[in-house]
Motif scaffolding. Structure first.
Motif, PDB file in Angstrom:
ATOM      1  N   ASP A  84       0.820  -1.216   0.000  1.00  0.00           N
ATOM      2  CA  ASP A  84       0.000   0.000   0.000  1.00  0.00           C
ATOM      3  C   ASP A  84       0.854   1.266   0.000  1.00  0.00           C
ATOM      4  OD1 ASP A  84      -2.477  -1.391   0.080  1.00  0.00           O
ATOM      5  OD2 ASP A  84      -2.242  -1.690   2.247  1.00  0.00           O
ATOM      6  N   ASN A  85       2.017   1.164  -0.599  1.00  0.00           N
ATOM      7  CA  ASN A  85       2.972   2.289  -0.689  1.00  0.00           C
ATOM      8  C   ASN A  85       3.329   2.865   0.682  1.00  0.00           C
ATOM      9  OD1 ASN A  85       3.739   2.611  -3.464  1.00  0.00           O
ATOM     10  ND2 ASN A  85       1.652   3.298  -3.902  1.00  0.00           N
ATOM     11  N   SER A  86       3.352   2.004   1.690  1.00  0.00           N
ATOM     12  CA  SER A  86       3.708   2.455   3.045  1.00  0.00           C
ATOM     13  C   SER A  86       5.198   2.356   3.327  1.00  0.00           C
ATOM     14  CB  SER A  86       2.940   1.632   4.092  1.00  0.00           C
ATOM     15  OG  SER A  86       3.219   0.251   3.953  1.00  0.00           O
ATOM     16  N   PHE A  87       5.979   1.860   2.342  1.00  0.00           N
ATOM     17  CA  PHE A  87       7.432   1.778   2.483  1.00  0.00           C
ATOM     18  C   PHE A  87       8.118   2.507   1.322  1.00  0.00           C
ATOM     19  CE2 PHE A  87       6.246  -1.677   5.275  1.00  0.00           C
ATOM     20  CZ  PHE A  87       7.216  -1.658   6.265  1.00  0.00           C
ATOM     21  N   PRO A  88       7.979   3.836   1.228  1.00  0.00           N
ATOM     22  CA  PRO A  88       8.635   4.552   0.135  1.00  0.00           C
ATOM     23  C   PRO A  88      10.143   4.327   0.133  1.00  0.00           C
ATOM     24  CG  PRO A  88       7.863   6.086   1.834  1.00  0.00           C
ATOM     25  CD  PRO A  88       7.269   4.749   2.140  1.00  0.00           C
ATOM     26  N   SER A  89      10.674   3.995  -1.044  1.00  0.00           N
ATOM     27  CA  SER A  89      12.096   3.668  -1.206  1.00  0.00           C
ATOM     28  C   SER A  89      12.529   2.533  -0.280  1.00  0.00           C
ATOM     29  CB  SER A  89      12.975   4.905  -0.977  1.00  0.00           C
ATOM     30  OG  SER A  89      12.815   5.817  -2.025  1.00  0.00           O
ATOM     31  N   ALA A  90      11.570   1.709   0.122  1.00  0.00           N
ATOM     32  CA  ALA A  90      11.806   0.564   1.020  1.00  0.00           C
ATOM     33  C   ALA A  90      12.382   1.005   2.365  1.00  0.00           C
ATOM     34  CB  ALA A  90      12.708  -0.478   0.364  1.00  0.00           C
TER      35      ALA A  90
END
Length: 521
Positions: A84-90
């Protein structure tokens, strides 16, 4: 995000805002997505981070690297459109930067993203950075601010060969190779993550912010009943005056980075390959003119000679075997003064093209000239005539040459990367030193329409539309970069600068003598 990164994104969006035509739409979309993944974690987490007097991960890097020098961020789109795009750039920033005149690999946890914890893509990104450092003899600087493994994902990140333990394994290997490693503990450093600073040559810890412990206060209480604060358990004073786990105590982030720069300044300079580097000459065309030769429809050919004209010094390309095996372009040029050999697809690979490519790669290895692969490939030519002529045998020659090449090689996907053509053109499985993609490029075993046609031909049932849709989704550059099948998506207009920096780093590798196996004749 860091100021340098934000300025770059803002500049590109502003410059291109009034002319969204043709390929410019692709570039604008790229920078909008890049802005999203570079904005760190949620606003609440960023505010809390700043309230503690801490700098954001990319801000830390901005003041760590030498003023006026570029920072080449790697795998920026890791974990994009996942979780859910909760880890931008991991939740981690990695890349190449110059610190006190020395090329370094920088790895910075982003504590605003789930407390800097690790998911599968975070680990792959961290490990990939270490692999690049090991191969290219780069000092590593770890800006540590992490809670360790993201516990809900523990089964995907803990036990396997290239899971979390590989980070520390690589640290031991880097140390054994005499490659310096420095850690700045700027926040939490918990559980297995405590070994990152513990395994470094020198460790700096920020007073009142940095903590290092195998088990944090909640675990200590659960295991022993002892109640202790994080600072008492593993704060800066503890580790610089009692345990000796850390070596330098810093007042804040800026002071810690100043100490780190001072340490790096005392390191020996890396020796580079003895290779003739001439004065750099600009290409004969403006960088952004390259867009006019690109399209999102990969059925349209990309004129490789025109692409080369925009990348190499003085647009001077000495073609090799120009009249033979014309679906593969080979030749010599210079990139910011450095000699390189270029292998670029003009179409599918024929037997002649494969033989020509193998011959050229052998020449580059014999002359110790680095290789640049420009991928836009549908695969090898197919059909009864070509099978009878031995296309598999000639393709094997090219694959053998690529696999056993000992000179630095960088792969750039400028269009499609399909089928065995991906392998023959130094795809990820063939260990290129770096692999980059352009925003419109695609990578898959074959195109969606072809896959649907194959299944229909062999009588497999299924929805043609759904399969085409699946292949379209799974072959995009963003899908690839999210899973770290590449080292990053780059703006075509910035390709020359990025390639030059990457090739410069590869010159830290020792020269090796070429050695090949059996070529079926």
């Amino acid at each position: 995000m860091g100021k340098a990164q934000q300025d770059k994104i803002d500049s590109n969006l502003q410059v291109h805002e009034d002319k969204p035509i043709g390929y410019q739409l692709v570039v604008d979309d790229f920078y909008r997505r890049l802005s999203q993944v570079c904005n760190h974690g949620p606003e609440k987490a960023v505010h809390k981070h700043r309230e503690r007097g801490k700098l954001l991960a990319r801000e830390r890097i901005d003041i760590l690297v030498d003023p006026g020098t570029p920072f080449l961020e790697l795998s920026t789109f890791a974990a994009y459109d996942q979780y859910d795009n909760s880890f931008p750039s991991a939740g981690i920033v990695t890349g190449l930067g110059v610190v006190k005149g020395r090329e370094c690999m920088i790895v910075a946890n982003d504590a605003t993203v789930k407390g800097g914890t690790y998911i599968k893509e975070t680990i792959r990104k961290h490990v990939r950075a270490q692999e690049i450092a090991l191969k290219n003899k780069l000092p590593c600087i770890y800006l540590v601010d992490s809670g360790g493994i993201f516990l809900p994902q523990q089964a995907n990140v803990f036990p396997d060969r290239f899971d979390f333990g590989r980070v520390f394994f690589n640290q031991a290997k880097l140390s054994a190779e005499g490659i310096p490693q420095m850690a700045i503990v700027m926040g939490s450093c918990t559980a297995g993550g405590a070994y990152v600073p513990a395994m470094c040559d020198e460790t700096i810890i920020v007073k009142g912010q940095g903590t290092i412990f195998i088990g944090g206060p909640p675990l200590v209480k659960a295991a022993t009943g002892e109640e202790v604060s994080a600072e008492e358990l593993g704060g800066g004073d503890v580790h610089t005056s009692i345990s000796g786990v850390a070596d330098h105590l810093a007042e804040d982030d800026a002071n810690a980075i100043k100490i780190c720069r001072s340490i790096v300044d005392k390191l020996p300079m890396a020796s580079k390959q003895d290779i003739e580097i001439k004065k750099a000459l600009a290409p004969g065309f403006p960088a952004e003119n390259i867009y006019s030769y690109l399209a999102t429809d990969l059925k349209k050919p990309i004129p490789v000679h025109k692409i080369i004209d925009h990348l190499v010094d003085d647009s001077d390309f000495q073609e090799f075997k120009g009249s033979y095996g014309k679906t593969l372009i080979t030749g010599f040029a210079r990139l910011k003064g450095m000699p390189i050999g270029i292998v670029g697809n003009q179409s599918f690979l024929t037997a002649e093209a494969a033989r020509k490519g193998a011959h050229f790669i052998q020449l580059c290895n014999q002359r110790q000239i680095p290789l640049l692969f420009l991928q836009n490939i549908t695969g090898f030519i197919v059909g009864k005539k070509y099978e009878h002529e031995g296309i598999a045998r000639d393709g094997a020659k090219l694959i053998n040459a690529v696999a056993n090449s000992v000179v630095p090689k960088i792969t750039l996907v400028i269009g499609g990367s399909f089928g065995a053509g991906n392998y023959a053109m130094a795809g990820r499985a063939y260990d290129p030193d770096f692999l980059f993609m352009w925003p419109h490029s695609r990578i898959a075993v074959m195109g969606g329409e072809q896959a649907s046609g194959v299944l229909q031909t062999i009588g497999k049932n299924g929805s043609e539309d759904s399969l085409v849709e699946q292949f379209e989704h799974e072959s995009t550059a963003y899908y690839s970069s999210s899973r770290l099948w590449d080292d990053g998506i780059i703006d075509p207009a910035e390709t020359r600068d990025i390639l030059a920096l990457a090739f410069t780093v590869t010159l830290n590798q020792p020269k090796r003598n070429p050695h090949y196996g059996v070529f079926r004749m």
